[in-house]
Enzyme design. Structure first.
Site, PDB file in Angstrom:
ATOM      1  N   TYR A   1      -2.689  -5.327  10.900  1.00 52.56           N
ATOM      2  CA  TYR A   1      -2.376  -5.800   9.554  1.00 52.56           C
ATOM      3  C   TYR A   1      -0.868  -5.984   9.368  1.00 52.56           C
ATOM      4  CZ  TYR A   1      -7.186  -4.207   9.139  1.00 52.56           C
ATOM      5  OH  TYR A   1      -8.520  -4.014   9.351  1.00 52.56           O
TER       6      TYR A   1
ATOM      7  N   CYS B   1      14.573 -11.341  -1.967  1.00 51.64           N
ATOM      8  CA  CYS B   1      15.198 -11.107  -3.271  1.00 51.64           C
ATOM      9  C   CYS B   1      14.293 -10.400  -4.260  1.00 51.64           C
ATOM     10  CB  CYS B   1      15.671 -12.431  -3.837  1.00 51.64           C
ATOM     11  SG  CYS B   1      16.799 -13.206  -2.693  1.00 51.64           S
TER      12      CYS B   1
ATOM     13  N   TYR C   1       0.819  -1.233   0.000  1.00 50.53           N
ATOM     14  CA  TYR C   1       0.000   0.000   0.000  1.00 50.53           C
ATOM     15  C   TYR C   1       0.843   1.269   0.000  1.00 50.53           C
ATOM     16  CZ  TYR C   1      -2.993  -3.546   2.260  1.00 50.53           C
ATOM     17  OH  TYR C   1      -3.670  -4.690   2.599  1.00 50.53           O
TER      18      TYR C   1
HETATM   19  N1  LLP Z   1     -15.382  -4.345   9.062  1.00 47.23           N
HETATM   20  C1  LLP Z   1     -15.227  -4.796   7.803  1.00 47.23           C
HETATM   21  C2  LLP Z   1     -16.371  -5.359   7.092  1.00 47.23           C
HETATM   22  C3  LLP Z   1     -13.962  -4.709   7.175  1.00 47.23           C
HETATM   23  O1  LLP Z   1     -13.809  -5.136   5.927  1.00 47.23           O
HETATM   24  C4  LLP Z   1     -12.860  -4.157   7.891  1.00 47.23           C
HETATM   25  C5  LLP Z   1     -11.540  -4.068   7.279  1.00 47.23           C
HETATM   26  C6  LLP Z   1     -13.091  -3.722   9.208  1.00 47.23           C
HETATM   27  C7  LLP Z   1     -14.352  -3.826   9.761  1.00 47.23           C
HETATM   28  C8  LLP Z   1     -11.993  -3.126  10.043  1.00 47.23           C
HETATM   29  O2  LLP Z   1     -11.518  -1.963   9.487  1.00 47.23           O
HETATM   30  P1  LLP Z   1     -10.477  -1.050  10.284  1.00 47.23           P
HETATM   31  O3  LLP Z   1     -11.185  -0.485  11.494  1.00 47.23           O
HETATM   32  O4  LLP Z   1      -9.329  -1.888  10.685  1.00 47.23           O
HETATM   33  O5  LLP Z   1     -10.098   0.005   9.324  1.00 47.23           O
HETATM   34  N2  LLP Z   1      -4.784  -4.754   5.168  1.00 47.23           N
HETATM   35  C9  LLP Z   1      -5.160  -3.353   5.034  1.00 47.23           C
HETATM   36  C10 LLP Z   1      -6.495  -3.052   5.696  1.00 47.23           C
HETATM   37  C11 LLP Z   1      -7.639  -3.913   5.190  1.00 47.23           C
HETATM   38  C12 LLP Z   1      -8.952  -3.613   5.865  1.00 47.23           C
HETATM   39  C13 LLP Z   1      -9.983  -4.601   5.476  1.00 47.23           C
HETATM   40  N3  LLP Z   1     -11.246  -4.464   6.102  1.00 47.23           N
HETATM   41  C14 LLP Z   1      -4.030  -2.484   5.595  1.00 47.23           C
HETATM   42  O6  LLP Z   1      -3.007  -3.016   6.022  1.00 47.23           O
HETATM   43  O7  LLP Z   1      -4.145  -1.260   5.569  1.00 47.23           O
END
Ligand code: LLP
Length: 430
Positions: free
Chosen positions: A373, A344, A316
C-alpha cells in the site's frame, strides 16, 4: 525477517548498496527484495501445508507486474478488485483459473470481462450484484462459480478505515441474511454458489477476531449444507498484520492452527488472500534530505518524498520506521525531528518528534515496511511524477517501473476546443 540490513554501516537491499541505486536512478524510489517476497510467501505456504489451501495474492497491496510474477512463479493465484488488477494478474502470468475477483462494486463491463475470461471465482457482495452477474453469465451461456461475501459483524480491532467486517461497514451481506441470499442465488441462472467468503479487515494483530469470524462462517456452512447447498470452498480473505514498530502479529503457524480449529473439519478447499504480510516488509521507500530547517522549537527534515508518494502516515496515522542509509555512528546523538515532504499542506508530515541522528542535505533516509500500500496508493498531487520501483535479487537490481517523465505527466491533459490556437479546431458553442 527482511533483507534490508546494514553492512559496514551502509544499508543494503540483499547484496545491493542502496546508495548505489540512489546514485544511478535518483530519488525517491521504492525498492523491493525478491528474497523477502519469496520468504514471506514460503513461510505462509508452509504454515498452511496439510490443508487443502491455495494462496491468492491480494494484488491491491502491490500491483507491480514483477511483484505479481514473483508470486505467480511460486504458484500463487491472485485476488483482484478491478479490471485493471485483473489485467495485471493475467499479464504477470497468473492463469485465469487462478484469479478471484473481489470488491463491493464491480461494473457490468468488469463482470463481463471476468466471466468471459473464465476466472476461478467471483466474490459477490450484494443482492443486486448477484442479479447483475447472473444476467451477464446467462447472456454468455456461462456458469460462474461464486462466493457470497458475508459480513460477520466482527470488530477486527484495527484502524477504523481498514476495518471491513462490522455491520456498519459497506462490505458483504449481513451474515443474518446469508441463508436467504444463498437460497435466491441457487435459483438464479448462470451462477454457481460454491463458496462463502469473509474478510474482516487489514493489519490485524490479534487472532480473536479472525477466530470469531471463521467460527461464524463455519456455522453458516453447516446451516447451508443442511438446506441442501453444496458448499465446497471457503475464502478466508487476508488481513494478517505485520510489525511496523512494536506490534506482535500472530505467527503464520498460529494463524494456520486457528484456521484448522475453526474450519478444518468442513472439508472445504480454502482460499487465502494475503497482501500486506507478503509484501509489506519486503519494500522500502528511499528518499533524500533536501533541507534541514531549524525552527524555534522543532527540527524539520524536509525530504524529496512526500505524501503523494507514501500516503499511509497521512491517511491512517500509520508509522513507518526511518532508516538512515548511512548508519549513524554508535556515539551519535539522536534528537527529535519532524520529517516532512515538500507538498503544500501540513498533512504532508511523515512523523513528528522522530529520533534521528544529525542529518544534512543530501543524506538518504529509507522508510521501512513500505512494500504494501505504498507505490499503489501514490498520486501525482502537486504535479509530482510517480517515483520508480526497483527490484533487487542477490547482487542484481532492476527498474521494474520507470520514473514518470514530465512529458507523461502532462500528456493526458489537453486544452479545451475553444482554447486551441488553430481556429479550425474551435467549435462554436453558441
Ligand atoms: N482480501 C480482501 C477482500 C481485501 O479487501 C483485502 C484488503 C485483502 C484481501 C488483503 O488484505 P491484507 O492481507 O493486505 O491485509 N490501504 C490500507 C489497506 C487496505 C486493505 C484493503 N483490503 C493500508 O495502507 O493500510
Amino acid at each position: 525477517m527482511n533483507h534490508f540490513q546494514y553492512r559496514n554501516g551502509a544499508l543494503h537491499a540483499e547484496d545491493v548498496l542502496i546508495t548505489q541505486i540512489a546514485e544511478a536512478e535518483g530519488t525517491p524510489f521504492y525498492c523491493y527484495s525478491t528474497a523477502t517476497l519469496t520468504r514471506h510467501y514460503q513461510v505462509f505456504a508452509e504454515a498452511l501445508s496439510g490443508l487443502d489451501a491455495k494462496i491468492f495474492y491480494a494484488v491491491k497491496a502491490n500491483s507491480n507486474l514483477a511483484v505479481i510474477k514473483t508470486f505467480a512463479d511460486l504458484g500463487a493465484g491472485a485476488d483482484v478488485v478491478s479490471e485493471g488488477e485483473l489485467r495485471r494478474a493475467l499479464a504477470a502470468g497468473v492463469p485465469a483459473d487462478g484469479i478471484i475477483f473481489s470488491g463491493v462494486g464491480k461494473s457490468q463491463e468488469e463482470l463481463a470481462g471476468a466471466v468471459e475470461r473464465g476466472i476461478h471465482q467471483i466474490n459477490v457482495e450484494s443482492q443486486p450484484e448477484l442479479d447483475a452477474l447472473s444476467g451477464v453469465a446467462k447472456a454468455r451461456n456461462a456458469e460462474m462459480d461464486i462466493a457470497i461475501r458475508v459480513n460477520p459483524d466482527v470488530d477486527a480491532k484495527t484502524h477504523d478505515k481498514i476495518s471491513t467486517g462490522r455491520q456498519e461497514d459497506k462490505f458483504g451481506i449481513d451474515i443474518a441474511d446469508a441463508v436467504e441470499t444463498y437460497r435466491r442465488a441457487a435459483d438464479l441462472p448462470g451462477i454457481n454458489p460454491v463458496s462463502v467468503a469473509v474478510h474482516i479487515g487489514s493489519q490485524l494483530t490479534d487472532l480473536d477476531p479472525f477466530r470469531m469470524a471463521f467460527t461464524r462462517v463455519a456455522e453458516l456452512v453447516r446451516t447451508l449444507r443442511d438446506q441442501g447447498h453444496t458448499i465446497t470452498r471457503l475464502d478466508l480473505g487476508g488481513g494478517l498484520g505485520i510489525p511496523y514498530r512494536d506490534e506482535e502479529p500472530p505467527l503464520p503457524e498460529e494463524y494456520a492452527a486457528m484456521v484448522r480449529e475453526t474450519v478444518g473439519d468442513l472439508g472445504c478447499q480454502l482460499a487465502f488472500e494475503p497482501g500486506r504480510m507478503l509484501v509489506g516488509n519486503a519494500g522500502v521507500l528511499v528518499s533524500r534530505v533536501l533541507f534541514v530547517k531549524l525552527g524555534n522549537s522543532r527540527r524539520f527534515v524536509v525530504l524529496d518524498a512526500a505524501m503523494n508518494d507514501l500516503i499511509r502516515q497521512t491517511l491512517y496515522d500509520a508509522h513507518h520506521d526511518l532508516l538512515p542509509v548511512a548508519q549513524a555512528p554508535s556515539n551519535a546523538a539522536f534528537e527529535p525531528a519532524d520529517v516532512v515532504g515538500p507538498v503544500c499542506e501540513t498533512g504532508d508530515t511523515f512523523v513528528r518528534g522522530y529520533p534521528l541522528p544529525p542529518v544534512i542535505t543530501g543524506d538518504l533516509l529509507a522508510f521501512a515496511s513500505a512494500g504494501a500500500y505504498g507505490a499503489v496508493m501514490a498520486s501525482t498531487y502537486n504535479s509530482r511524477p510517480l517515483v520508480p520501483e526497483i527490484m533487487v535479487s542477490g547482487s542484481d537490481y532492476s527498474v521494474i517501473r520507470a520514473r514518470q517523465t514530465y512529458e507523461e505527466l502532462l500528456a493526458l491533459d489537453s486544452f479545451a476546443d475553444w482554447q486551441q490556437d488553430d481556429p479550425l479546431r474551435r467549435r462554436s458553442i453558441g
